[in-house]
Write an enzyme that holds these catalytic residues in place. Structure first.
Site, PDB file in Angstrom:
ATOM      1  CG  ASP A 168      -1.842   1.167   1.283  1.00 39.66           C
ATOM      2  OD1 ASP A 168      -2.618   1.323   0.331  1.00 39.66           O
ATOM      3  OD2 ASP A 168      -1.791   1.954   2.248  1.00 39.66           O
ATOM      4  CD  GLU A 251      -5.241   0.539  -4.021  1.00 38.17           C
ATOM      5  OE1 GLU A 251      -6.456   0.425  -3.875  1.00 38.17           O
ATOM      6  OE2 GLU A 251      -4.508   1.028  -3.149  1.00 38.17           O
ATOM      7  CG  ASP A 333      -1.668   3.073   5.761  1.00 38.25           C
ATOM      8  OD1 ASP A 333      -2.746   3.397   5.248  1.00 38.25           O
ATOM      9  OD2 ASP A 333      -0.890   3.875   6.305  1.00 38.25           O
TER      10      ASP A 333
END
Ligand SMILES: [Zn+2]
Length: 377
Positions: A168, A251, A333
């Site tokens: 992340d 991501e 996170d």
């Protein structure tokens, strides 16, 4: 023949050719431009181009040809990635470069011979893995000289310690891994402050003055310092991540959209998320790893990675989340990173529970870490 003169010739050849391209109805390709170059050397005002090796001059035309092709392919959608602008004229104050292909250089005993330039004694940052196919001489805005080599590299075989990892990427902490590890980005605050101070000074100084030039150079050097620190950080982090894991999941971030938000732009461009992704992708190829990017529409921060319960949207200020469905408390996170990993390796989130009857209530107490509570019914 000096390097400064060589850079000057390469620049003039590029700019002359670009001027021709800009006026032409049909774009002349490399061979047409090359013929025009040969012709122009007969003119009195371009005669001096004969004194440098023709290889870097022709290479400059090849690069212009490629730049135009990339520009057109980007415009008609044939080229992936962000939009590319049309080629620009080269300025004396920008970074300068000249590329020598095989016929125009020779390497012997750690020295590099360039045609019509002579021997260079570079400080080697590392050993070359094989014979280079081309060498580029670069002078950056801070007047530093570099040699860049094109070499072929064999893929590296290192067994990965772990199956997979989800990452992340964030502003506060650069990267939070699904295994709980965190990577803080380097702090550039001091250098940044110096740059801003010098930029104010630059704005007050007289154009084309010697003092202004000195200030410009000092600013360029500080920017280089930041770039070096960032590059070093991103290289180390991406090498560690890729060498230790078989599948790497990131991501997809809408970086270009975010940079439009001016407040965040400084932080984000310095963070270099895109650079990190590019490095991970390239190194994954080198190490034979799977590199995955999942859609940014996946609700990775709205779901408990432990039990799959969907809380819904959680305010950014809430850093720690207690899932009342399974009782596990997690760092926000880290939870997102675990979900990114899960989606990347093919698990689908169970969205059935996300109906209107499972409205999430967030309860913010002042003293305790903020919590999210699931509904009592
Ligand atoms: Zn849970």
């Amino acid at each position: 023949m000096s390097l400064a003169q060589l850079f000057g010739c390469v620049r003039v050849v590029w700019n002359d050719a670009l001027a021709i391209c800009k006026q032409a109805d049909k774009l002349p390709g490399y061979s047409k431009l090359s013929a025009l170059l040969t012709q122009s050397k007969k003119n009195e005002d371009r005669e001096w181009l004969k004194s440098v090796s023709s290889v870097p001059l022709q290479q400059s035309l090849r690069n212009l040809d490629v730049a135009y092709r990339n520009f057109f392919n980007s415009r008609n959608g044939k080229r992936k990635g962000g939009k590319i602008g049309s080629p620009n004229f080269k300025k004396k104050t920008n970074q300068q470069s000249a590329e020598f292909t095989k016929a125009a250089f020779l390497m012997k005993d750690g020295e590099v011979y360039l045609a019509k330039i002579g021997d260079l004694k570079p400080i080697w940052s590392r050993k070359l893995p094989s014979e280079p196919s081309s060498i580029t001489v670069i002078k950056d805005c801070a007047n530093r000289y570099f040699l860049s080599f094109v070499v072929e590299v064999q893929p590296i075989q290192i067994e990965a310690k772990n199956q997979s990892i989800g990452i992340d990427l964030g502003i506060k902490t650069f990267a939070v891994m699904s295994n709980g590890e965190k990577a803080q980005s380097p702090v550039y605050r001091m250098i940044d402050r110096k740059i801003r101070k010098l930029q104010k000074k630059l704005a007050r100084q007289q154009k084309d003055s010697n003092r202004r030039n000195i200030t410009r150079l000092r600013i360029a050097k500080l920017h280089n310092q930041i770039a070096d620190i960032r590059k070093d950080f991103l290289h180390k982090l991406s090498t560690k991540t890729v060498s230790e894991n078989q599948t790497i999941v990131l991501e997809d971030l809408n970086v270009s959209g975010m940079v439009e938000n001016r407040k965040l732009s400084r932080a984000i461009s310095q963070q270099g998320w895109r650079e990190f992704r590019t490095l991970c992708e390239a190194k994954s190829q080198k190490f034979g790893r799977n590199f995955q990017v999942i859609s940014r529409w996946e609700p990775t921060s709205q779901i408990c990675s432990d039990c799959g319960f969907r809380w819904g949207k959680v305010d950014l200020s809430i850093r720690s989340i207690l899932c009342l469905n399974c009782g596990v408390e997690q760092d926000r996170d880290e939870n997102a990173a675990k979900n990114i990993e899960l989606v990347g390796i093919g698990h689908c989130h169970d969205l059935k529970r996300a109906g209107s009857d499972s409205q999430t209530t967030s309860v913010a107490s002042c003293c305790d870490p903020l919590r999210i509570l699931t509904p009592s019914g």
